[in-house]
Scaffold this motif. Structure first.
Motif, PDB file in Angstrom:
ATOM      1  N   MET A 162      12.016 -23.395  -9.468  1.00 58.76           N
ATOM      2  CA  MET A 162      12.151 -22.676 -10.857  1.00 58.76           C
ATOM      3  C   MET A 162      12.768 -21.581 -11.020  1.00 58.76           C
ATOM      4  O   MET A 162      12.599 -20.808 -10.314  1.00 58.76           O
ATOM      5  N   LEU A 163      13.523 -21.684 -12.142  1.00 56.57           N
ATOM      6  CA  LEU A 163      14.357 -20.449 -12.300  1.00 56.57           C
ATOM      7  C   LEU A 163      14.054 -19.943 -13.913  1.00 56.57           C
ATOM      8  O   LEU A 163      14.469 -20.847 -14.645  1.00 56.57           O
ATOM      9  N   PHE A 164      13.753 -18.833 -14.172  1.00 52.83           N
ATOM     10  CA  PHE A 164      13.802 -18.340 -15.497  1.00 52.83           C
ATOM     11  C   PHE A 164      14.398 -17.018 -15.499  1.00 52.83           C
ATOM     12  O   PHE A 164      14.286 -16.200 -14.838  1.00 52.83           O
ATOM     13  N   GLY A 165      14.933 -16.885 -16.821  1.00 56.45           N
ATOM     14  CA  GLY A 165      15.570 -15.960 -17.168  1.00 56.45           C
ATOM     15  C   GLY A 165      16.148 -15.617 -18.557  1.00 56.45           C
ATOM     16  O   GLY A 165      16.122 -16.544 -19.398  1.00 56.45           O
ATOM     17  N   GLY A 166      16.036 -14.183 -18.968  1.00 55.36           N
ATOM     18  CA  GLY A 166      16.452 -13.757 -20.241  1.00 55.36           C
ATOM     19  C   GLY A 166      15.339 -13.629 -21.276  1.00 55.36           C
ATOM     20  O   GLY A 166      14.113 -13.590 -20.705  1.00 55.36           O
ATOM     21  N   GLU A 167      15.729 -13.464 -22.538  1.00 53.23           N
ATOM     22  CA  GLU A 167      14.708 -13.246 -23.594  1.00 53.23           C
ATOM     23  C   GLU A 167      13.538 -14.600 -24.018  1.00 53.23           C
ATOM     24  O   GLU A 167      13.915 -15.170 -24.903  1.00 53.23           O
ATOM     25  N   VAL A 168      12.710 -14.450 -23.196  1.00 56.02           N
ATOM     26  CA  VAL A 168      11.728 -15.493 -23.497  1.00 56.02           C
ATOM     27  C   VAL A 168      10.600 -14.946 -23.895  1.00 56.02           C
ATOM     28  O   VAL A 168       9.971 -14.061 -23.103  1.00 56.02           O
ATOM     29  N   GLU A 169       9.954 -15.089 -24.997  1.00 58.41           N
ATOM     30  CA  GLU A 169       8.547 -14.508 -25.568  1.00 58.41           C
ATOM     31  C   GLU A 169       7.505 -14.699 -24.458  1.00 58.41           C
ATOM     32  O   GLU A 169       6.702 -13.928 -24.061  1.00 58.41           O
ATOM     33  N   LEU A 170       7.292 -16.143 -23.767  1.00 60.79           N
ATOM     34  CA  LEU A 170       6.274 -16.318 -23.032  1.00 60.79           C
ATOM     35  C   LEU A 170       6.727 -17.496 -22.006  1.00 60.79           C
ATOM     36  O   LEU A 170       7.152 -18.400 -22.513  1.00 60.79           O
ATOM     37  N   ILE A 171       6.368 -17.062 -20.746  1.00 63.89           N
ATOM     38  CA  ILE A 171       6.632 -18.272 -19.753  1.00 63.89           C
ATOM     39  C   ILE A 171       5.090 -18.426 -19.015  1.00 63.89           C
ATOM     40  O   ILE A 171       4.656 -17.625 -18.665  1.00 63.89           O
ATOM     41  N   GLU A 172       4.842 -19.625 -19.196  1.00 66.56           N
ATOM     42  CA  GLU A 172       3.528 -19.988 -18.457  1.00 66.56           C
ATOM     43  C   GLU A 172       3.653 -21.149 -17.415  1.00 66.56           C
ATOM     44  O   GLU A 172       4.445 -22.102 -17.650  1.00 66.56           O
TER      45      GLU A 172
END
Length: 374
Positions: free
Chosen positions: A299-309
């Motif tokens: 799983m790869l997450f990046g940048g302006e994300v208000e909410l990651i669940e």
């Protein structure tokens, strides 16, 4: 003469749908039409669907049925597919599609070149449509190599642009020259909205199984992605400067053997766009990544994300017996606002490299609880 045509239609439908559940209902409708004596709009009133065969399709997997299928779609009535249909041009969809048939692009040694097909099914600014059960096979050339974006890398088996209230259910989307399913904006940067992708199989697509580049309330549930050779099983990546308000839930999905990542959420890749929410719930990721020395991710997450669940997922990170591979179970960076990682099970197959089950940096709020790391 008109009544004779309806008699022919009745016989065709009776023979063609002999084994379908709606046979009796169809017969009743057609019998009413034949007995009514009304010559105007009988077809529209009493036949709730059309088939490509009604417009000359052969459905033999050899004959080019593009024109016949498009004529059926142009009626804006429910189109039922039951055979294998060969096409050579993209199809524009205006109404429901279902059936156990297959739509396959005509094999061409030049598939992937810019003068060839971009999509199989295209929906632009359409509403209230359901696509179910069919198989879509772009039949891409096995010699098509990654990186030729100007030569068709962006093609889709299904693409939605600024559509609303669309259900894609139970389909198989395979061998796309780009993504199996693409959901995004139109040229005026209008998001799609209320898109539901349920119980679909995505396999051997060149880039991603499913890509979301602009959608309010997108739900992807119960899908299976395998062997996506270019990037990811599912990627959420709004287009540059799109002003998108993308909001996506991914639940009960399985990703196996994607080349770069199982799931990717990227709000920075194309110019700093914002993602309102991305939720991944009760999913399974197994052996994602590659055998090269490039870092790979489940799983790869990046940048302006208000909410990651990230909730109740099983993540198996595999190093493929290669000591050069550095694989991450989860990697979160570049300032998302709130990150919740709760109730997950992380398993790492450690073989001489330096894998990270969880790597998090740069966030405003971080909740980490009830996780098992092995």
């Amino acid at each position: 003469e008109v009544m004779e045509k309806f008699c022919e239609l009745y016989k065709f439908v009776h023979d063609f749908f002999d084994n379908l559940d709606l046979q009796e209902e169809v017969n009743n409708w057609l019998e009413q039409a034949l007995k009514s004596g009304k010559l105007m709009t009988l077809f529209e009133l009493f036949v709730p669907y059309v088939t490509p065969e009604m417009y000359g399709a052969k459905g033999d997997g050899v004959t080019d049925d593009t024109s016949a299928i498009q004529q059926a779609l142009n009626t804006k009535r429910h189109v039922i597919f039951t055979k294998t249909y060969l096409i050579s041009q993209p199809l524009n969809v205006y109404s429901d599609i279902s059936g156990k048939g297959t739509i396959m692009y005509k094999y061409n040694t030049n598939l992937g070149r810019k003068d060839d097909i971009d999509n199989i099914l295209t929906l632009i600014e359409q509403e209230n449509i359901k696509i179910s059960d069919i198989t879509l096979n772009m039949n891409r050339n096995a010699d098509f190599t990654y990186g030729e974006s100007e030569f068709g890398e962006w093609g889709y088996n299904i693409v939605l642009r600024a559509c609303k209230n669309i259900i894609i259910e139970g389909i198989k989307s395979v061998n796309a020259q780009g993504d199996g399913i693409g959901i995004g904006q139109n040229n005026n940067k209008v998001d799609s909205e209320n898109i539901f992708v349920n119980n679909c199989m995505l396999a051997n697509n060149y880039r991603n199984g499913i890509s979301v580049t602009g959608c309010k309330n997108c739900v992807i549930d119960g899908c299976f992605c395998i062997d996506e050779t270019g990037y990811c099983g599912i990627i959420i990546e709004p287009d540059a400067n799109s002003n998108s308000e993308t909001d996506v839930t991914v639940a009960n999905c399985t990703v196996k053997q994607s080349n770069k990542a199982g799931f990717t959420v990227s709000a920075y890749q194309h110019g700093g766009t914002k993602i309102v929410r991305s939720s991944f719930i009760n999913c399974n990721l197994y052996k994602t990544g590659s055998t090269t020395g490039t870092p790979q991710y489940s799983m790869l997450f990046g940048g302006e994300v208000e909410l990651i669940e990230i909730i109740r997922n099983y993540v198996f990170t595999n190093t493929f017996n290669n000591p050069q591979v550095i694989n991450f179970g989860i990697a979160v960076s570049l300032w998302p606002k709130k990150v919740v990682i709760d109730g997950n099970n992380f398993v790492t197959d450690y073989v001489g490299s330096a894998p990270y089950s969880i790597y998090v940096c740069g966030h405003d709020s971080f909740i980490f609880k009830n996780n098992n790391v092995n």
